[in-house]
Design a protein around this motif. Sequence first.
Motif, PDB file in Angstrom:
ATOM      1  N   MET A 178       9.619   1.264   0.304  1.00  0.00           N
ATOM      2  CA  MET A 178       9.465   2.411   1.185  1.00  0.00           C
ATOM      3  C   MET A 178      10.186   2.108   2.486  1.00  0.00           C
ATOM      4  O   MET A 178       9.945   1.078   3.091  1.00  0.00           O
ATOM      5  CB  MET A 178       7.983   2.649   1.439  1.00  0.00           C
ATOM      6  CG  MET A 178       7.724   3.854   2.281  1.00  0.00           C
ATOM      7  SD  MET A 178       5.949   4.117   2.478  1.00  0.00           S
ATOM      8  CE  MET A 178       5.495   2.663   3.417  1.00  0.00           C
ATOM      9  N   ALA A 192       6.090  -4.795  -0.510  1.00  0.00           N
ATOM     10  CA  ALA A 192       6.303  -5.330  -1.860  1.00  0.00           C
ATOM     11  C   ALA A 192       7.799  -5.348  -2.143  1.00  0.00           C
ATOM     12  O   ALA A 192       8.525  -4.468  -1.679  1.00  0.00           O
ATOM     13  CB  ALA A 192       5.589  -4.470  -2.894  1.00  0.00           C
ATOM     14  N   PRO A 219       9.331  -5.962  -5.647  1.00  0.00           N
ATOM     15  CA  PRO A 219       9.283  -6.366  -7.056  1.00  0.00           C
ATOM     16  C   PRO A 219      10.592  -7.028  -7.487  1.00  0.00           C
ATOM     17  O   PRO A 219      11.668  -6.665  -7.010  1.00  0.00           O
ATOM     18  CB  PRO A 219       9.088  -5.037  -7.795  1.00  0.00           C
ATOM     19  CG  PRO A 219       8.454  -4.128  -6.794  1.00  0.00           C
ATOM     20  CD  PRO A 219       9.010  -4.541  -5.465  1.00  0.00           C
ATOM     21  N   ASN A 272       2.463   3.144 -20.195  1.00  0.00           N
ATOM     22  CA  ASN A 272       1.913   2.661 -18.925  1.00  0.00           C
ATOM     23  C   ASN A 272       0.406   2.452 -19.110  1.00  0.00           C
ATOM     24  O   ASN A 272      -0.153   2.824 -20.143  1.00  0.00           O
ATOM     25  CB  ASN A 272       2.206   3.632 -17.758  1.00  0.00           C
ATOM     26  CG  ASN A 272       1.700   5.027 -18.040  1.00  0.00           C
ATOM     27  OD1 ASN A 272       0.520   5.228 -18.264  1.00  0.00           O
ATOM     28  ND2 ASN A 272       2.613   5.996 -18.073  1.00  0.00           N
ATOM     29  N   ALA A 273      -0.230   1.849 -18.115  1.00  0.00           N
ATOM     30  CA  ALA A 273      -1.659   1.541 -18.250  1.00  0.00           C
ATOM     31  C   ALA A 273      -2.519   2.796 -18.168  1.00  0.00           C
ATOM     32  O   ALA A 273      -3.600   2.847 -18.763  1.00  0.00           O
ATOM     33  CB  ALA A 273      -2.073   0.545 -17.167  1.00  0.00           C
ATOM     34  N   THR A 274      -2.062   3.803 -17.430  1.00  0.00           N
ATOM     35  CA  THR A 274      -2.848   5.041 -17.344  1.00  0.00           C
ATOM     36  C   THR A 274      -2.996   5.647 -18.735  1.00  0.00           C
ATOM     37  O   THR A 274      -4.079   6.098 -19.132  1.00  0.00           O
ATOM     38  CB  THR A 274      -2.169   6.035 -16.378  1.00  0.00           C
ATOM     39  OG1 THR A 274      -1.867   5.349 -15.158  1.00  0.00           O
ATOM     40  CG2 THR A 274      -3.061   7.219 -16.071  1.00  0.00           C
ATOM     41  N   PHE A 279      -7.830   2.363  -7.923  1.00  0.00           N
ATOM     42  CA  PHE A 279      -6.659   3.232  -7.839  1.00  0.00           C
ATOM     43  C   PHE A 279      -6.972   4.525  -8.610  1.00  0.00           C
ATOM     44  O   PHE A 279      -7.735   4.509  -9.587  1.00  0.00           O
ATOM     45  CB  PHE A 279      -5.450   2.523  -8.451  1.00  0.00           C
ATOM     46  CG  PHE A 279      -4.143   3.252  -8.297  1.00  0.00           C
ATOM     47  CD1 PHE A 279      -3.687   3.642  -7.053  1.00  0.00           C
ATOM     48  CD2 PHE A 279      -3.360   3.534  -9.406  1.00  0.00           C
ATOM     49  CE1 PHE A 279      -2.474   4.304  -6.902  1.00  0.00           C
ATOM     50  CE2 PHE A 279      -2.141   4.187  -9.266  1.00  0.00           C
ATOM     51  CZ  PHE A 279      -1.702   4.581  -8.013  1.00  0.00           C
ATOM     52  N   ALA A 328      -5.562   6.078 -10.808  1.00  0.00           N
ATOM     53  CA  ALA A 328      -5.240   6.117 -12.244  1.00  0.00           C
ATOM     54  C   ALA A 328      -6.492   6.006 -13.100  1.00  0.00           C
ATOM     55  O   ALA A 328      -6.573   6.619 -14.174  1.00  0.00           O
ATOM     56  CB  ALA A 328      -4.269   4.985 -12.593  1.00  0.00           C
ATOM     57  N   ASP A 330     -10.663  -1.911 -16.879  1.00  0.00           N
ATOM     58  CA  ASP A 330      -9.365  -1.606 -16.273  1.00  0.00           C
ATOM     59  C   ASP A 330      -8.887  -2.896 -15.618  1.00  0.00           C
ATOM     60  O   ASP A 330      -9.319  -3.258 -14.526  1.00  0.00           O
ATOM     61  CB  ASP A 330      -9.515  -0.482 -15.241  1.00  0.00           C
ATOM     62  CG  ASP A 330      -8.189  -0.133 -14.571  1.00  0.00           C
ATOM     63  OD1 ASP A 330      -7.258  -0.954 -14.634  1.00  0.00           O
ATOM     64  OD2 ASP A 330      -8.099   0.954 -13.957  1.00  0.00           O
ATOM     65  N   ALA A 385      -5.702  -3.523 -14.870  1.00  0.00           N
ATOM     66  CA  ALA A 385      -4.304  -3.161 -14.622  1.00  0.00           C
ATOM     67  C   ALA A 385      -3.523  -4.285 -13.946  1.00  0.00           C
ATOM     68  O   ALA A 385      -2.391  -4.569 -14.326  1.00  0.00           O
ATOM     69  CB  ALA A 385      -4.241  -1.881 -13.786  1.00  0.00           C
ATOM     70  N   SER A 435      -1.571  -3.322 -16.860  1.00  0.00           N
ATOM     71  CA  SER A 435      -0.348  -2.597 -16.497  1.00  0.00           C
ATOM     72  C   SER A 435       0.841  -3.550 -16.452  1.00  0.00           C
ATOM     73  O   SER A 435       0.729  -4.686 -15.990  1.00  0.00           O
ATOM     74  CB  SER A 435      -0.515  -1.950 -15.112  1.00  0.00           C
ATOM     75  OG  SER A 435       0.729  -1.437 -14.665  1.00  0.00           O
ATOM     76  N   HIS A 451       3.655  -2.366 -14.946  1.00  0.00           N
ATOM     77  CA  HIS A 451       4.493  -1.641 -13.985  1.00  0.00           C
ATOM     78  C   HIS A 451       5.311  -2.627 -13.159  1.00  0.00           C
ATOM     79  O   HIS A 451       4.945  -3.796 -13.006  1.00  0.00           O
ATOM     80  CB  HIS A 451       3.594  -0.796 -13.063  1.00  0.00           C
ATOM     81  CG  HIS A 451       4.363   0.104 -12.157  1.00  0.00           C
ATOM     82  ND1 HIS A 451       4.587  -0.197 -10.836  1.00  0.00           N
ATOM     83  CD2 HIS A 451       4.967   1.286 -12.393  1.00  0.00           C
ATOM     84  CE1 HIS A 451       5.298   0.791 -10.288  1.00  0.00           C
ATOM     85  NE2 HIS A 451       5.534   1.701 -11.223  1.00  0.00           N
ATOM     86  N   THR A 474       5.526  -3.070 -10.156  1.00  0.00           N
ATOM     87  CA  THR A 474       4.827  -3.664  -9.009  1.00  0.00           C
ATOM     88  C   THR A 474       3.791  -4.709  -9.426  1.00  0.00           C
ATOM     89  O   THR A 474       3.074  -5.223  -8.569  1.00  0.00           O
ATOM     90  CB  THR A 474       4.118  -2.560  -8.187  1.00  0.00           C
ATOM     91  OG1 THR A 474       3.306  -1.782  -9.076  1.00  0.00           O
ATOM     92  CG2 THR A 474       5.120  -1.646  -7.495  1.00  0.00           C
ATOM     93  N   LYS A 475       3.702  -5.016 -10.714  1.00  0.00           N
ATOM     94  CA  LYS A 475       2.730  -6.011 -11.173  1.00  0.00           C
ATOM     95  C   LYS A 475       3.398  -7.382 -11.360  1.00  0.00           C
ATOM     96  O   LYS A 475       4.620  -7.484 -11.348  1.00  0.00           O
ATOM     97  CB  LYS A 475       2.106  -5.550 -12.500  1.00  0.00           C
ATOM     98  CG  LYS A 475       1.365  -4.227 -12.368  1.00  0.00           C
ATOM     99  CD  LYS A 475       0.126  -4.370 -11.503  1.00  0.00           C
ATOM    100  CE  LYS A 475      -0.716  -3.113 -11.437  1.00  0.00           C
ATOM    101  NZ  LYS A 475      -0.194  -2.067 -10.546  1.00  0.00           N
ATOM    102  N   ARG A 531      -0.023  -1.716   3.123  1.00  0.00           N
ATOM    103  CA  ARG A 531      -0.375  -0.628   2.203  1.00  0.00           C
ATOM    104  C   ARG A 531      -1.866  -0.676   1.911  1.00  0.00           C
ATOM    105  O   ARG A 531      -2.405  -1.748   1.611  1.00  0.00           O
ATOM    106  CB  ARG A 531       0.411  -0.796   0.898  1.00  0.00           C
ATOM    107  CG  ARG A 531       0.147   0.272  -0.161  1.00  0.00           C
ATOM    108  CD  ARG A 531       0.626   1.651   0.248  1.00  0.00           C
ATOM    109  NE  ARG A 531       2.062   1.793   0.191  1.00  0.00           N
ATOM    110  CZ  ARG A 531       2.728   2.199  -0.890  1.00  0.00           C
ATOM    111  NH1 ARG A 531       2.091   2.508  -1.985  1.00  0.00           N
ATOM    112  NH2 ARG A 531       4.038   2.293  -0.862  1.00  0.00           N
ATOM    113  N   TRP A 573      -3.613  -0.004  -0.815  1.00  0.00           N
ATOM    114  CA  TRP A 573      -3.209   0.244  -2.208  1.00  0.00           C
ATOM    115  C   TRP A 573      -4.117   1.270  -2.879  1.00  0.00           C
ATOM    116  O   TRP A 573      -3.676   2.001  -3.759  1.00  0.00           O
ATOM    117  CB  TRP A 573      -3.201  -1.064  -3.011  1.00  0.00           C
ATOM    118  CG  TRP A 573      -2.063  -1.957  -2.634  1.00  0.00           C
ATOM    119  CD1 TRP A 573      -2.146  -3.119  -1.910  1.00  0.00           C
ATOM    120  CD2 TRP A 573      -0.668  -1.771  -2.927  1.00  0.00           C
ATOM    121  NE1 TRP A 573      -0.887  -3.657  -1.751  1.00  0.00           N
ATOM    122  CE2 TRP A 573       0.034  -2.863  -2.359  1.00  0.00           C
ATOM    123  CE3 TRP A 573       0.056  -0.798  -3.605  1.00  0.00           C
ATOM    124  CZ2 TRP A 573       1.417  -2.991  -2.458  1.00  0.00           C
ATOM    125  CZ3 TRP A 573       1.438  -0.932  -3.709  1.00  0.00           C
ATOM    126  CH2 TRP A 573       2.098  -2.012  -3.138  1.00  0.00           C
TER     127      TRP A 573
END
Length: 389
Positions: free
Chosen positions: A1, A34, A36, A86-88, A114, A116, A187, A189, A205, A207, A209-210, A332, A334
Amino acid sequence: MALPLPAPPPQTEAAPQIAPQIAPGAPSRPVPVARPRLPEAEAVLPYLRRIDEARWYSNFGPLVAEMEQRLADRFPAGTRIVTTTNATQALTLALKAMDLPVGGQYVILPAWTFVATAHAVVQAGLKPWFVDVDPDTWMLDPASVAALGARLRDACAVIPVAAFGQMPNLGAWRAFQDATGLPVLLDAAAAFDTLKDARLPAVVSLHATKVLGLGEGGFLATDDAQLAHRVYLQTNFGFHNSRDSQVTATNAKLSEYAGAVGHAALDGWPADRLRWMRAAQMLRIALIGRPEVKFQEGWGSEWVTSVCTVGLPAGSAPHVTRSLREDGVDTRAWWGEGCHRSTAFTDCRREALPVTEALAASTLGLPFAIDLDAQDIGRIVAALDRALG
Ligand code: T4K
């Protein structure tokens, strides 16, 4: 960001403290919350060549099948892995596949999670019921959930959340499941590193960002072969060895390209895990003189995760956030102000949530990355020193 570049320091000491305090000559680049880092192209290339040779691109190709086996090898024998986009999706499809008892339509989940987790509940046709978390672990406590007593009849499942990757007491949750008859879905994630036990179904997850990322991806781990099969059907239009759709389902399959990245990430995992740990220990050591900055138990010493969420003095998170931002240090929240505070979930059933409310105002995600360096750590510490006084 992208953050706005900090403005120059104030002209006089008496000037109002609205301008950034970055010293002249200090780097003006914000420290990102972050960064990644997934496997580089060279590491993925051998697996991409296999895709070219096999001309197999999705629908349970060899790379994804082998990746699932490599993930299963991290668990006790007999564990089944079902990968998803994805985990969702994995949470949603697991809830749909769990054969939940008819009766209560509520799924108990922590407000401190989160969004999700709650989205998955709704996508599965069920209703979120927010319960408060334990102030020390930041997670649902099975004893507190059991204390809901007769009202548990309204529920059909419970989703504890592994807070930022920390593992809850799975033995206690298995005992809760046995005692109440309420199915538990974990969960996990952010818990790629800490999840080693699939006696309760759990979702991780993958993702970007993990700690182990494919870009997008996730998986269910379970020792229940029938549940795994039902979730697999859910990822594949309800098909298995025929064109008959056996259950209403969706398409949540991972492509072979994601599998290629997954193999490269797993190849690099032992070394990457040490890098995560090293970055965490450097940050912990640098903040040793700041006991009011509290790390999760075992964070960076016993287990790794990709975010650094710390506890701060009560109610200080908004002020610290502003102060760090002025110093070009990104942060953040999160989990925002708690899942229950999101507009989508304001009408959902809830218990009193004082701990979640307090955590929202006293925890903060600091910048963290696999290659967090001494210079950025110095800026984080200096910014915290100024913010905390
Ligand atoms: N349950 C729990 C408890 C979860 O925390 C999550 C996800 C889930 C379930 C669902 O898992 P998935 O369905 O996502 O597999 C992130 C992640 O998207 C999400 O996976 C994660 N939890 C959640 C807590 O955070 P954002 O929206 O905050 O990410 P974003 O785009 O703002 O990026 C964060 C920072 O990283 C930014 O500074 C930009 C930087 N970044 C990000 C990406 C993706 C990069 O530099 N490169 C990148 O490729 O959601």
